[in-house]
Design an enzyme around this catalytic site. Structure first.
Site, mmCIF file in Angstrom:
data_model
loop_
_atom_site.group_PDB
_atom_site.id
_atom_site.type_symbol
_atom_site.label_atom_id
_atom_site.label_comp_id
_atom_site.label_asym_id
_atom_site.label_seq_id
_atom_site.Cartn_x
_atom_site.Cartn_y
_atom_site.Cartn_z
ATOM 1 N N GLU A 135 -13.378 1.926 8.770
ATOM 2 C CA GLU A 135 -12.009 0.807 9.241
ATOM 3 C C GLU A 135 -12.810 0.982 10.627
ATOM 4 O O GLU A 135 -12.343 1.180 11.654
ATOM 5 C CB GLU A 135 -10.777 1.292 9.150
ATOM 6 C CG GLU A 135 -10.248 1.192 8.343
ATOM 7 C CD GLU A 135 -8.471 0.547 8.556
ATOM 8 O OE1 GLU A 135 -8.186 0.716 9.663
ATOM 9 O OE2 GLU A 135 -7.907 1.519 7.916
ATOM 10 N N ASP A 155 -11.957 8.152 2.736
ATOM 11 C CA ASP A 155 -10.707 7.247 2.810
ATOM 12 C C ASP A 155 -10.217 7.305 1.838
ATOM 13 O O ASP A 155 -10.832 5.897 1.280
ATOM 14 C CB ASP A 155 -10.161 6.496 3.823
ATOM 15 C CG ASP A 155 -8.620 6.159 4.000
ATOM 16 O OD1 ASP A 155 -7.909 6.897 2.835
ATOM 17 O OD2 ASP A 155 -8.341 5.951 4.458
ATOM 18 N N ASN A 197 -7.496 7.415 -0.622
ATOM 19 C CA ASN A 197 -6.004 6.743 -0.224
ATOM 20 C C ASN A 197 -5.493 7.157 -1.405
ATOM 21 O O ASN A 197 -5.007 6.265 -2.553
ATOM 22 C CB ASN A 197 -5.981 5.042 -0.309
ATOM 23 C CG ASN A 197 -6.136 4.944 0.975
ATOM 24 O OD1 ASN A 197 -4.835 4.509 1.952
ATOM 25 N ND2 ASN A 197 -6.845 3.564 0.803
#
Length: 381
Positions: A121, A268, A270
């Site tokens: 991100e 990440d 998730n």
């Protein structure tokens, strides 16, 4: 006189500061009056990473590698009305501002004295204007891979005096699935499930793969992978396809192009430790009847059996959480390492639950993201 800002009560005030002259100024009888150009805000006070920096004051020696994986919360997501009112209503608005968070982030990352940093991100402008120059000053070289639709992406930094970059092998999952012969069989299997195939191909998730070589021992090479998988809670089946593409691609780099080089896979994902994705990465296989194949209901079932050849271990274990927001907390981030070639020297402790919840949840005035950085020291076996 110095004026301190002890609380949020001062936010929004314009203060006039009178500076008492220093020694040099007294000699000439000078005094300055300074008017602040913007609102004066409370500082972060004690930060969630202050105690962690006590473990990372020194750079590791050449036999070890300090790795960091961190979803830093893209400004493009932090600065929406939805974020301010629904996702992070507990966070002081000024602490969601890009400049405030960037200053905290740079302070946090610099204090880890890392050799490898994998970020998710990352806004392109944040990488170019803020992170790359700041980390460059600490001896780190940065590589960036954007997700075209989102204007944010992945960044990998490596310590220049420890590693040189041999090659890069970044992919977008959807493009690779369709165009690379490597994924032909998976692509053919996926074609049997058009609803799932469409969802997979709509995603703009990417994988960043960098091959690094030790500057002191050229026989030591590393395949460093970095990713951010699809986020939806019911998207377990989509993540399984994405991770299958990722593992095939990493296998191509670390087995075919550079035979037997160790893998460090950060990101990440998730995915909690009970998920199919985590199970697949750590066990090397996933069965056709795993419940994640029906994560979004029977009509989106896409059962297939997958495998990969690596022996991967979560270097930081399975923390209670690496993401802590108002409505959810869970372990989603990992640093997977090749346990045949690397071992864990130390895991830098995560902030305490008390520190994380001081301001209710993350992000906060003392923590720049809704995720927590994973930091560990690894060494070659």
């Amino acid at each position: 006189e110095r004026v301190f800002t002890p609380s949020n009560a001062l936010v929004g005030l314009r203060l006039k500061l009178r500076c008492t002259p220093g020694d040099g100024e007294q000699r000439y009888g000078l005094a300055r009056e300074v008017e602040s150009s913007g609102p004066v805000e409370a500082g972060p006070g004690a930060c969630t990473f202050d105690a962690r920096h006590l473990y990372t004051k020194k750079i590791c020696d050449h036999g070890s590698v300090r790795a960091v994986s961190y979803n830093i919360l893209a400004d493009t997501y932090a600065q929406t009305e939805f974020s301010r009112t629904v996702l992070y209503p507990y966070c002081a608005p000024y602490a969601l501002e890009i400049d405030y968070r960037q200053n905290l982030l740079k302070k946090e990352l610099a204090g880890y004295s890392a050799d490898l940093i994998c970020l998710q991100e990352v806004d392109k402008s944040v990488f170019v204007d803020s992170l790359a120059p700041a980390l460059d000053a600490f001896g780190l070289e940065g590589l960036f891979r954007i997700k075209e639709k989102q204007h944010e992406g992945l960044a990998t930094f490596y310590r220049r005096d420890k590693f040189s970059l041999l090659s890069q092998h970044d992919i977008a999952f959807s493009e690779a699935l369709l165009s690379e012969p490597l994924h032909k069989e998976l692509c053919e299997q996926l074609a049997k499930y058009p609803l799932v195939q469409e969802k997979v191909l709509q995603r703009s998730s990417v994988l960043q793969v960098s091959v690094l070589q030790s500057t002191t021992d050229p026989s030591r090479k590393l395949c460093v992978a970095n990713t951010h998988l699809y986020w939806h809670p019911k998207g377990g089946n989509i993540r399984l396809i994405q991770i299958a593409v990722a593992m095939s691609h990493i296998k191509h780099v670390a087995c075919d192009l550079y035979p037997n080089i160790p893998v460090i896979f950060c990101g990440d994902f998730n995915s909690t430790p009970s998920s199919g994705t985590y199970s697949f990465i750590s066990s090397g296989g996933i069965a056709e009847d795993h419940e994640d194949w029906v994560s979004n209901g029977e009509e989106e079932r896409c059962s297939m059996s997958l495998s990969h050849p690596f022996k991967l271990l979560s270097a930081c274990g399975e923390p209670a959480y690496t993401n802590y927001v108002g409505g959810f907390h869970g372990c989603l981030d990992y640093i997977f390492i090749d346990k045949n070639a690397l071992e864990v020297e130390q895991v830098i402790p995560l902030p305490s639950h008390e520190e994380i919840t001081t301001h209710q949840a993350l992000p906060s005035v003392s923590h720049p993201s809704d995720h927590i950085a994973l930091v560990c020291d690894l060494k070659w076996k």
